[in-house]
Design a protein around this motif. Structure first.
Motif: not given
Ligand code: HEM
Length: 489
Positions: A203-207, A236-237, A242-246, A282-285
């Motif tokens: 979902r993150a990649a598609t968004a 944003e959602a 993704l951030e929570a998963l990371v 930073e990891v998320r970025d």
């Protein structure tokens, strides 16, 4: 220069070119105030193609920015390699980076970038690529396994699912991750949880693709919006998830060091010289940057390559012969890659005609000259990968798909003539960029592309359902929903 169809002229004609001042590049004029913004938003690829008629360096204005399009391979070499310290990525690209991953390696500069590059390149050594290759081949076999004889598939959908699965397995390794309890350290993650995580990444990649499309960004630059639109809200959602998963995965990898070699493990364990560690942000970025840089690019290349094959039975047959000679009945593996020279030539030729990254952006640190033209500070240089790789000065029959041009000497059995690279400038071909900031994932991508193509051709042939290719410019070069029919071999 390759011939430009007249239908692609947009907001200017050659007679409007300003050639009065010898040291200014020829200028393509647009509308007052907004320059060429509307033309580019309407048809970005057509705009870029037709601009090469004006010269090797062409100035224009769009999105409130002064651009100079570069069609000269030696000037490209100068910007990317020999004078690379005089140029930076610049505002146009960092503004884009700020939207998706401000601290991501593709957008940072100076010491911060150098530190990141040193850290991250240890994930892309030949040994690492070899260890990832098994997953690439397994996913390719699973992809082909899901196709039925006679089935019509939309190439881009199927192949971007494939490349995303490869990235998920090699960068995040969602499958390997053990639950926080005392469960075994590898391989036993409950299927539903793994699927859930993979869905968050998908979902993150598609968004990301929808949010960062050039058409949307171009319109945003002339119609400022204070109310987030749908693509922005979904982005944003998806990023919050993704951030929570990371954050969760980083915490798990820090609590149990099981020697995992995926990129996330490396980032979770990495330490700066002062002993501090990367924050989850930073990891998320970095991970978002890799999703952005490594997902659609490879999917798009495979899509174009498969569609080109579907329309060329001689190339398809030559590929099949090579596979039979190298692999016989077994599946292609990493150790075959060196011998699969024709497969590699098909990949290279697909990327010559349809480079996923159509242009590279740089800005001079101060006013400078390029190819004999004055380039003021603040100008965004746009190095035209697409234009240069189709330029008749460097390529014979530039619009023709001819993998043989990449073979060095010898007879390829197809009766086609081979093309000597001879005096072609090095930067007449640069789908992965060049110099210090060349694509970090190049070896990863080439291995993935070669293995996927070899596995596909080992099992199936394609017939075209969509006969006409009309690529447009998305985040990468967008092939559109090309359909082919599958014939199992
Ligand atoms: C066919 C596939 C690909 C193509 C054509 C491609 C193309 C490029 C190009 C042209 C650049 C340079 C951009 C510039 O100089 O402004 C670049 C940079 C980069 N690519 Fe790729 N790429 C591909 C696949 C991948 C993959 C699979 C990954 C990672 C898994 C990746 C990671 C990166 C990163 C991290 C950078 C930034 C490097 C830096 O700034 O130091 N790419 N890519």
């Amino acid at each position: 220069m390759s011939e430009i169809p007249s239908s692609q002229s947009t907001d200017a004609t050659l007679s409007e070119t300003d050639r009065t001042n010898a040291d200014q590049p020829p200028r393509r004029r647009g509308l007052p105030l907004i320059g060429s913004t509307l033309s580019i938003a309407r048809d970005p690829l057509g705009y870029l193609e037709s601009a090469s008629e004006y010269g090797d360096v062409v100035a224009y204005e769009a999105f409130g920015t002064e651009f100079a399009l570069v069609f000269d391979p030696d000037a490209v070499e100068s910007v990317l390699v020999s004078r690379s310290d005089q140029f930076r990525k610049g505002e146009f690209e960092t503004n884009f980076g700020d939207l998706i991953a401000p601290g991501g390696i593709a957008f940072t500069e100076g010491e911060q970038w150098r530190r990141q590059r040193r850290l991250l390149q240890s994930s892309f050594t030949p040994d690492r690529i070899r260890s990832f290759a098994g997953k690439m081949a397994t996913e390719a076999a699973a992809l082909v396994d899901g196709w039925d004889d006679g089935e019509t598939i939309v190439l881009q959908d199927a192949l971007s699912t494939y490349t995303l699965r490869v990235l998920s397995r090699t960068l995040f390794d969602l499958k390997r991750e053990a639950p926080r309890s005392s469960a075994p350290a590898s391989g036993d993650l409950p299927r539903a949880l793994e699927d859930d995580r993979a869905e968050t990444v998908r979902r993150a990649a598609t968004a990301l693709d929808n949010y960062a499309s050039p058409g949307r960004l171009a319109l945003g630059s002339i119609v400022p919006s204070w109310v987030p639109d749908r693509a922005e809200r979904e982005y944003e959602a998806a990023m919050a998830d993704l951030e929570a998963l990371v954050a969760d995965l980083v915490a798990q990898r820090r609590s149990v060091d099981d020697g995992g070699d995926d990129l996330l493990s490396l980032l979770a364990r990495a330490e700066y010289p002062d002993g501090s560690r990367l924050s989850p942000a930073e990891v998320r970025d970095q991970l978002v940057t890799f999703l952005f840089a490594g997902h659609e690019t490879t999917a798009t290349t495979l899509t174009f390559a498969c569609w080109l094959l579907a329309g060329d039975s001689a190339v398809q047959t030559a590929l099949e012969r090579e596979l039979e000679a190298v692999c016989g009945d077994r599946e292609p593996t990493f150790t075959d890659c060196d011998a699969l020279v024709y497969t590699e030539a098909v990949v290279r030729e697909a990327m010559r005609l349809y480079p996923p990254v159509v242009g590279l952006y740089r800005e001079p640190r101060r006013g400078t000259t390029l190819a004999g033209y004055r380039i003021p500070a603040g100008t965004t240089l746009q190095l035209s990968v697409y234009g240069i790789q189709r330029d008749g000065r460097w390529w014979s029959a530039p619009e023709t798909f001819r993998p043989e041009r990449w073979l060095t000497g010898g007879d390829d059995d197809s009766g086609r003539t081979l093309e000597p690279a001879g005096d072609r400038p090095e930067y007449a071909y640069f789908p992965f960029g060049g110099g210090p900031r060349h694509c970090l994932g190049m070896r990863f991508a080439m291995t993935e592309l070669q293995l996927a193509l070899a596995t596909i051709v080992h099992h199936v042939e394609f017939d075209r359902v969509t006969e006409t290719l009309e690529p447009s410019l998305g985040v990468t070069l967008d092939p559109g929903p090309l359909e082919v029919r599958v014939r199992l071999r």
